[in-house]
Design a protein around this motif. Structure first.
Motif, PDB file in Angstrom:
ATOM      1  N   ARG A  18      -6.229   8.728  11.169  1.00 54.17           N
ATOM      2  CA  ARG A  18      -7.103   7.933  10.310  1.00 54.17           C
ATOM      3  C   ARG A  18      -7.148   8.524   8.899  1.00 54.17           C
ATOM      4  N   LEU A  21      -3.722   7.981   7.084  1.00 52.71           N
ATOM      5  CA  LEU A  21      -3.545   6.605   6.631  1.00 52.71           C
ATOM      6  C   LEU A  21      -4.419   6.304   5.416  1.00 52.71           C
ATOM      7  N   LYS A  22      -5.645   6.812   5.448  1.00 59.50           N
ATOM      8  CA  LYS A  22      -6.569   6.571   4.334  1.00 59.50           C
ATOM      9  C   LYS A  22      -6.121   7.310   3.075  1.00 59.50           C
ATOM     10  N   ASP A  25      -2.788   5.779   1.603  1.00 60.90           N
ATOM     11  CA  ASP A  25      -2.795   4.334   1.363  1.00 60.90           C
ATOM     12  C   ASP A  25      -1.663   3.638   2.109  1.00 60.90           C
ATOM     13  N   SER A  27      -0.323   1.024   5.018  1.00 57.65           N
ATOM     14  CA  SER A  27      -0.690  -0.110   5.857  1.00 57.65           C
ATOM     15  C   SER A  27       0.395  -0.279   6.923  1.00 57.65           C
ATOM     16  N   LYS A  29       2.137  -2.750   9.579  1.00 55.72           N
ATOM     17  CA  LYS A  29       2.313  -4.159   9.904  1.00 55.72           C
ATOM     18  C   LYS A  29       3.096  -4.374  11.195  1.00 55.72           C
ATOM     19  N   ASP A  33       6.782   0.409  11.040  1.00 55.13           N
ATOM     20  CA  ASP A  33       5.849   1.128  10.170  1.00 55.13           C
ATOM     21  C   ASP A  33       5.229   2.310  10.907  1.00 55.13           C
TER      22      ASP A  33
END
Length: 45
Positions: A18, A21-22, A25, A27, A29, A33
């Motif tokens: 988490r 990813l934060k 940045d 994402s 899909k 990924d």
């Protein structure tokens, strides 16, 4: 925040993912990924 039935290791990995990813940045899909993120995380550690 840990889920009810998570082991401490799984909760730690979820928190690390988490944060990664934060902070980067990212994402996600599709599965490609996910593979890319995991490979990148492994090269960091």
């Amino acid at each position: 925040m840990a889920r009810k039935n998570d082991s401490p290791q799984k909760a730690t990995m979820r928190e690390m993912m988490r944060d990664y990813l934060k902070n980067n940045d990212v994402s996600i899909k599709n599965g490609a990924d996910v593979n890319s993120v995991v490979k990148d995380m492994i090269s960091v550690f």
